[in-house]
Design a protein around this motif. Sequence first.
Motif, mmCIF file in Angstrom:
data_model
loop_
_atom_site.group_PDB
_atom_site.id
_atom_site.type_symbol
_atom_site.label_atom_id
_atom_site.label_comp_id
_atom_site.label_asym_id
_atom_site.label_seq_id
_atom_site.Cartn_x
_atom_site.Cartn_y
_atom_site.Cartn_z
ATOM 1 N N GLY A 279 0.968 -1.141 -0.094
ATOM 2 C CA GLY A 279 0.025 0.122 -0.081
ATOM 3 C C GLY A 279 0.793 1.250 -0.009
ATOM 4 O O GLY A 279 0.338 2.369 0.018
ATOM 5 N N ARG A 280 2.184 1.162 -0.061
ATOM 6 C CA ARG A 280 2.984 2.418 -0.017
ATOM 7 C C ARG A 280 2.955 2.980 -1.396
ATOM 8 O O ARG A 280 3.087 2.366 -2.610
ATOM 9 N N LEU A 281 3.311 4.296 -1.640
ATOM 10 C CA LEU A 281 2.991 4.904 -3.003
ATOM 11 C C LEU A 281 4.671 4.904 -3.330
ATOM 12 O O LEU A 281 5.541 4.854 -2.550
ATOM 13 N N GLY A 282 4.765 4.765 -4.585
ATOM 14 C CA GLY A 282 6.002 4.482 -5.286
ATOM 15 C C GLY A 282 5.938 4.908 -6.905
ATOM 16 O O GLY A 282 4.770 4.965 -7.321
ATOM 17 N N PHE A 283 7.003 4.921 -7.595
ATOM 18 C CA PHE A 283 6.926 5.197 -8.892
ATOM 19 C C PHE A 283 7.133 4.003 -9.922
ATOM 20 O O PHE A 283 8.060 3.179 -9.434
ATOM 21 N N ASP A 284 6.225 3.997 -10.920
ATOM 22 C CA ASP A 284 6.687 3.003 -11.956
ATOM 23 C C ASP A 284 7.476 3.592 -13.179
ATOM 24 O O ASP A 284 6.919 4.632 -13.400
ATOM 25 N N ARG A 285 8.734 3.253 -13.235
ATOM 26 C CA ARG A 285 9.611 3.886 -14.171
ATOM 27 C C ARG A 285 9.670 2.902 -15.300
ATOM 28 O O ARG A 285 9.644 2.176 -15.428
ATOM 29 N N LYS A 286 9.186 3.598 -16.411
ATOM 30 C CA LYS A 286 8.931 2.711 -17.877
ATOM 31 C C LYS A 286 9.986 3.142 -18.742
ATOM 32 O O LYS A 286 10.525 4.518 -18.761
ATOM 33 N N PHE A 287 10.534 2.138 -19.255
ATOM 34 C CA PHE A 287 11.551 2.384 -20.261
ATOM 35 C C PHE A 287 11.345 1.402 -21.599
ATOM 36 O O PHE A 287 10.305 0.482 -21.540
ATOM 37 N N ARG A 288 11.860 1.869 -22.588
ATOM 38 C CA ARG A 288 11.952 1.215 -23.846
ATOM 39 C C ARG A 288 13.096 1.053 -24.447
ATOM 40 O O ARG A 288 14.256 1.610 -24.079
ATOM 41 N N PHE A 289 13.397 -0.138 -25.335
ATOM 42 C CA PHE A 289 14.531 -0.244 -25.990
ATOM 43 C C PHE A 289 14.155 -0.959 -27.353
ATOM 44 O O PHE A 289 13.243 -1.161 -27.627
ATOM 45 N N GLU A 290 15.103 -0.982 -28.085
ATOM 46 C CA GLU A 290 14.910 -1.508 -29.617
ATOM 47 C C GLU A 290 16.079 -2.897 -29.584
ATOM 48 O O GLU A 290 17.235 -2.651 -29.124
ATOM 49 N N PHE A 291 15.653 -3.738 -30.492
ATOM 50 C CA PHE A 291 16.333 -4.740 -30.714
ATOM 51 C C PHE A 291 16.204 -5.269 -32.273
ATOM 52 O O PHE A 291 15.040 -4.951 -32.945
ATOM 53 N N SER A 292 16.995 -6.054 -32.711
ATOM 54 C CA SER A 292 16.992 -6.487 -34.039
ATOM 55 C C SER A 292 17.130 -8.036 -34.186
ATOM 56 O O SER A 292 18.357 -8.430 -33.605
ATOM 57 N N SER A 293 16.515 -8.525 -35.093
ATOM 58 C CA SER A 293 16.962 -10.217 -35.005
ATOM 59 C C SER A 293 17.977 -10.485 -36.213
ATOM 60 O O SER A 293 18.623 -11.539 -36.122
ATOM 61 N N ASN A 294 17.831 -9.477 -37.281
ATOM 62 C CA ASN A 294 18.951 -9.927 -38.231
ATOM 63 C C ASN A 294 19.798 -8.299 -38.691
ATOM 64 O O ASN A 294 20.651 -8.588 -39.494
ATOM 65 N N GLY A 295 19.765 -7.579 -37.899
ATOM 66 C CA GLY A 295 20.472 -6.329 -38.226
ATOM 67 C C GLY A 295 19.598 -5.196 -39.272
ATOM 68 O O GLY A 295 20.004 -4.002 -39.257
ATOM 69 N N ALA A 296 18.697 -5.864 -40.013
ATOM 70 C CA ALA A 296 17.964 -5.019 -40.815
ATOM 71 C C ALA A 296 16.395 -4.602 -40.244
ATOM 72 O O ALA A 296 16.117 -3.608 -40.630
ATOM 73 N N ASP A 297 16.157 -5.083 -39.384
ATOM 74 C CA ASP A 297 14.942 -4.937 -38.738
ATOM 75 C C ASP A 297 14.887 -4.126 -37.663
ATOM 76 O O ASP A 297 16.017 -4.441 -36.739
#
Length: 113
Positions: free
Chosen positions: A61-79
């Motif tokens: 029940g304590r207040l806190g922050f959800d810190r949202k992050f994004r990143f990118e990845f590639s399976s073959n170097g072209a996508d």
Amino acid sequence: MLQIILLMIAGAGLVSFWNGNRAAAEYAYTLGRRACSAAGVQFLDDSVHANGYALRRDDRGRLGFDRKFRFEFSSNGADRHAGALIVRDGKLVFFQGPERIAPVVVPLRRDSI
């Protein structure tokens, strides 16, 4: 005198918030990099990006922050594919990203047989 004390409290709060953001960003970076490595994909730009914050209550029940992050990845170097994760109180609470390609091999302990 009261103004100085209030200013010091506000400053301490800002430093604490900034420190929590840095720690969460480093943790998110490590998680994103490890997930990409385990899945055999390329972790693009070698970074994660803060994507927002949300004020939430934890299990106690304590207040806190959800810190949202994004990143990118590639399976073959072209996508390019986007991954996302949410860190709350130094713990991963949400992950969307590359899936593990190779099965995980967990060795059996001899004393458990």
